[in-house]
Structures are given as structure tokens and as C-alpha cells.
Design a protein around this motif. Sequence first.
Motif, PDB file in Angstrom:
ATOM      1  N   ARG A   5      41.697  16.212  -2.295  1.00  0.00           N
ATOM      2  CA  ARG A   5      41.166  16.835  -1.076  1.00  0.00           C
ATOM      3  C   ARG A   5      40.848  18.309  -1.288  1.00  0.00           C
ATOM      4  NH1 ARG A   5      42.410  14.257   4.215  1.00  0.00           N
ATOM      5  NH2 ARG A   5      42.896  12.115   3.688  1.00  0.00           N
ATOM      6  N   ILE A   6      41.658  18.992  -2.089  1.00  0.00           N
ATOM      7  CA  ILE A   6      41.385  20.400  -2.372  1.00  0.00           C
ATOM      8  C   ILE A   6      40.079  20.528  -3.145  1.00  0.00           C
ATOM      9  CG2 ILE A   6      42.199  22.449  -3.597  1.00  0.00           C
ATOM     10  CD1 ILE A   6      45.080  21.463  -3.051  1.00  0.00           C
ATOM     11  N   VAL A   7      39.862  19.659  -4.127  1.00  0.00           N
ATOM     12  CA  VAL A   7      38.624  19.698  -4.909  1.00  0.00           C
ATOM     13  C   VAL A   7      37.415  19.455  -4.011  1.00  0.00           C
ATOM     14  CG1 VAL A   7      37.296  18.481  -6.687  1.00  0.00           C
ATOM     15  CG2 VAL A   7      39.671  19.102  -7.119  1.00  0.00           C
ATOM     16  N   TRP A  31      21.147  27.570  -7.928  1.00  0.00           N
ATOM     17  CA  TRP A  31      21.674  27.118  -9.217  1.00  0.00           C
ATOM     18  C   TRP A  31      23.168  26.815  -9.135  1.00  0.00           C
ATOM     19  CZ3 TRP A  31      18.723  25.253 -12.776  1.00  0.00           C
ATOM     20  CH2 TRP A  31      17.401  25.697 -12.885  1.00  0.00           C
ATOM     21  N   LEU A  32      23.859  27.526  -8.281  1.00  0.00           N
ATOM     22  CA  LEU A  32      25.289  27.255  -8.102  1.00  0.00           C
ATOM     23  C   LEU A  32      25.499  25.881  -7.481  1.00  0.00           C
ATOM     24  CD1 LEU A  32      28.202  28.224  -8.333  1.00  0.00           C
ATOM     25  CD2 LEU A  32      27.924  29.376  -6.123  1.00  0.00           C
ATOM     26  N   ILE A  33      24.648  25.504  -6.532  1.00  0.00           N
ATOM     27  CA  ILE A  33      24.727  24.168  -5.946  1.00  0.00           C
ATOM     28  C   ILE A  33      24.466  23.116  -7.017  1.00  0.00           C
ATOM     29  CG2 ILE A  33      23.633  22.565  -4.334  1.00  0.00           C
ATOM     30  CD1 ILE A  33      23.149  24.904  -2.464  1.00  0.00           C
ATOM     31  N   ALA A  34      23.489  23.367  -7.877  1.00  0.00           N
ATOM     32  CA  ALA A  34      23.183  22.426  -8.958  1.00  0.00           C
ATOM     33  C   ALA A  34      24.378  22.283  -9.902  1.00  0.00           C
ATOM     34  CB  ALA A  34      21.949  22.891  -9.724  1.00  0.00           C
ATOM     35  N   PHE A  35      25.050  23.385 -10.203  1.00  0.00           N
ATOM     36  CA  PHE A  35      26.220  23.348 -11.073  1.00  0.00           C
ATOM     37  C   PHE A  35      27.350  22.545 -10.439  1.00  0.00           C
ATOM     38  CE2 PHE A  35      30.363  25.160 -12.210  1.00  0.00           C
ATOM     39  CZ  PHE A  35      30.373  24.855 -13.566  1.00  0.00           C
ATOM     40  N   VAL A  36      27.603  22.769  -9.169  1.00  0.00           N
ATOM     41  CA  VAL A  36      28.663  22.037  -8.469  1.00  0.00           C
ATOM     42  C   VAL A  36      28.327  20.546  -8.428  1.00  0.00           C
ATOM     43  CG1 VAL A  36      29.805  21.707  -6.237  1.00  0.00           C
ATOM     44  CG2 VAL A  36      29.435  24.008  -7.112  1.00  0.00           C
ATOM     45  N   GLY A  37      27.093  20.212  -8.133  1.00  0.00           N
ATOM     46  CA  GLY A  37      26.678  18.819  -8.100  1.00  0.00           C
ATOM     47  C   GLY A  37      26.813  18.145  -9.461  1.00  0.00           C
ATOM     48  N   ALA A  38      26.408  18.834 -10.519  1.00  0.00           N
ATOM     49  CA  ALA A  38      26.532  18.277 -11.868  1.00  0.00           C
ATOM     50  C   ALA A  38      27.997  18.081 -12.239  1.00  0.00           C
ATOM     51  CB  ALA A  38      25.844  19.193 -12.875  1.00  0.00           C
ATOM     52  N   ASN A  39      28.842  19.023 -11.858  1.00  0.00           N
ATOM     53  CA  ASN A  39      30.268  18.910 -12.155  1.00  0.00           C
ATOM     54  C   ASN A  39      30.887  17.739 -11.391  1.00  0.00           C
ATOM     55  OD1 ASN A  39      32.694  19.624 -13.379  1.00  0.00           O
ATOM     56  ND2 ASN A  39      33.270  20.955 -11.685  1.00  0.00           N
ATOM     57  N   LEU A  40      30.514  17.558 -10.139  1.00  0.00           N
ATOM     58  CA  LEU A  40      31.018  16.420  -9.372  1.00  0.00           C
ATOM     59  C   LEU A  40      30.556  15.095  -9.976  1.00  0.00           C
ATOM     60  CD1 LEU A  40      30.543  17.723  -5.719  1.00  0.00           C
ATOM     61  CD2 LEU A  40      32.710  17.221  -6.851  1.00  0.00           C
ATOM     62  N   LEU A  41      29.325  15.060 -10.431  1.00  0.00           N
ATOM     63  CA  LEU A  41      28.798  13.840 -11.033  1.00  0.00           C
ATOM     64  C   LEU A  41      29.531  13.496 -12.333  1.00  0.00           C
ATOM     65  CD1 LEU A  41      26.654  11.630 -10.764  1.00  0.00           C
ATOM     66  CD2 LEU A  41      25.124  13.086 -12.084  1.00  0.00           C
ATOM     67  N   GLN A  42      29.727  14.482 -13.191  1.00  0.00           N
ATOM     68  CA  GLN A  42      30.435  14.200 -14.439  1.00  0.00           C
ATOM     69  C   GLN A  42      31.889  13.850 -14.168  1.00  0.00           C
ATOM     70  OE1 GLN A  42      32.915  15.824 -16.502  1.00  0.00           O
ATOM     71  NE2 GLN A  42      33.327  17.360 -14.956  1.00  0.00           N
ATOM     72  N   ALA A  43      32.498  14.441 -13.154  1.00  0.00           N
ATOM     73  CA  ALA A  43      33.890  14.118 -12.816  1.00  0.00           C
ATOM     74  C   ALA A  43      34.009  12.685 -12.315  1.00  0.00           C
ATOM     75  CB  ALA A  43      34.430  15.090 -11.773  1.00  0.00           C
ATOM     76  N   PHE A  45      32.353  10.163 -13.407  1.00  0.00           N
ATOM     77  CA  PHE A  45      32.281   9.249 -14.544  1.00  0.00           C
ATOM     78  C   PHE A  45      33.400   9.460 -15.562  1.00  0.00           C
ATOM     79  CE2 PHE A  45      27.887   9.034 -13.029  1.00  0.00           C
ATOM     80  CZ  PHE A  45      27.740   7.655 -12.960  1.00  0.00           C
ATOM     81  N   THR A  46      33.840  10.714 -15.750  1.00  0.00           N
ATOM     82  CA  THR A  46      34.828  10.994 -16.787  1.00  0.00           C
ATOM     83  C   THR A  46      36.241  11.135 -16.247  1.00  0.00           C
ATOM     84  OG1 THR A  46      34.560  13.397 -16.647  1.00  0.00           O
ATOM     85  CG2 THR A  46      33.076  12.205 -18.150  1.00  0.00           C
ATOM     86  N   GLY A  47      36.373  11.468 -14.973  1.00  0.00           N
ATOM     87  CA  GLY A  47      37.694  11.712 -14.400  1.00  0.00           C
ATOM     88  C   GLY A  47      38.236  13.089 -14.711  1.00  0.00           C
ATOM     89  N   PHE A  48      37.440  13.936 -15.369  1.00  0.00           N
ATOM     90  CA  PHE A  48      37.876  15.286 -15.726  1.00  0.00           C
ATOM     91  C   PHE A  48      37.235  16.303 -14.797  1.00  0.00           C
ATOM     92  CE2 PHE A  48      36.992  19.287 -17.945  1.00  0.00           C
ATOM     93  CZ  PHE A  48      38.287  19.703 -18.183  1.00  0.00           C
ATOM     94  N   PRO A  50      37.699  20.551 -14.090  1.00  0.00           N
ATOM     95  CA  PRO A  50      38.411  21.781 -14.445  1.00  0.00           C
ATOM     96  C   PRO A  50      39.271  22.332 -13.300  1.00  0.00           C
ATOM     97  CG  PRO A  50      36.141  21.900 -15.183  1.00  0.00           C
ATOM     98  CD  PRO A  50      36.262  20.663 -14.347  1.00  0.00           C
ATOM     99  N   LEU A  51      38.774  22.258 -12.074  1.00  0.00           N
ATOM    100  CA  LEU A  51      39.549  22.743 -10.933  1.00  0.00           C
ATOM    101  C   LEU A  51      40.819  21.915 -10.753  1.00  0.00           C
ATOM    102  CD1 LEU A  51      39.948  24.607  -8.526  1.00  0.00           C
ATOM    103  CD2 LEU A  51      38.502  23.051  -7.192  1.00  0.00           C
ATOM    104  N   ALA A  52      40.729  20.615 -10.966  1.00  0.00           N
ATOM    105  CA  ALA A  52      41.900  19.747 -10.834  1.00  0.00           C
ATOM    106  C   ALA A  52      42.968  20.114 -11.856  1.00  0.00           C
ATOM    107  CB  ALA A  52      41.497  18.286 -10.980  1.00  0.00           C
ATOM    108  N   VAL A  53      42.548  20.476 -13.060  1.00  0.00           N
ATOM    109  CA  VAL A  53      43.504  20.892 -14.096  1.00  0.00           C
ATOM    110  C   VAL A  53      44.227  22.158 -13.654  1.00  0.00           C
ATOM    111  CG1 VAL A  53      43.711  21.702 -16.485  1.00  0.00           C
ATOM    112  CG2 VAL A  53      42.177  19.805 -15.943  1.00  0.00           C
ATOM    113  N   VAL A  54      43.473  23.119 -13.133  1.00  0.00           N
ATOM    114  CA  VAL A  54      44.076  24.375 -12.662  1.00  0.00           C
ATOM    115  C   VAL A  54      45.031  24.110 -11.505  1.00  0.00           C
ATOM    116  CG1 VAL A  54      43.569  26.590 -11.567  1.00  0.00           C
ATOM    117  CG2 VAL A  54      42.146  25.785 -13.456  1.00  0.00           C
ATOM    118  N   LEU A  55      44.607  23.298 -10.565  1.00  0.00           N
ATOM    119  CA  LEU A  55      45.459  23.002  -9.408  1.00  0.00           C
ATOM    120  C   LEU A  55      46.739  22.279  -9.816  1.00  0.00           C
ATOM    121  CD1 LEU A  55      42.713  21.908  -6.865  1.00  0.00           C
ATOM    122  CD2 LEU A  55      44.078  24.003  -6.797  1.00  0.00           C
TER     123      LEU A  55
END
Length: 67
Positions: A5-7, A31-43, A45-48, A50-55
Motif C-alpha cells: 500500500r505504501i508503494v 518523464w517522471l511519470i514515464a519512469f514511475v510507470g516503467a518501474n511499476l510495469l517491471q515490478a 513482472f519481476t517482483g522487484f 527499489p522502494l519496497a527494498v528501502v521500506l
Amino acid sequence: MSIDRIVMAFAGTVVLLSLALSHLHSPQWLWLIAFVGANLLQAAFTGFCPLAVVLKRLGARAGAAFT
């Protein structure tokens, strides 16, 4: 709050902030929106995430997606 939920809340906040900044300041903030969207998409599929690791290191409660 769980890490999941935090992510989602963080991603939503960054998207809305970036949208406001692109409207008020410069379209380059999209571009920041594009970065967030790409990160959500890869997460998805991969389950990884970076914010989740920090949290997790900060002691947030694990959720279903990011354990």
C-alpha cells in the motif's frame, strides 16, 4: 500500512505531483511519470521494487506482493 500500500500511495503521489509540475512548470516533468510507470510495469513482472527494498529495511510490514 503494508509495503504494498505504501508503494501504491507513493507512486500515485509522484504521478499526481509530476502531472501538476508539468502543467505549472515544464512538460519535461512528464518523464517522471514515464519512469514511475516503467518501474511499476517491471515490478509487476519481476517482483522487484527499489522502494519496497528501502521500506523493508526501514521496518515496514510486508504485504502480499513485496515480502
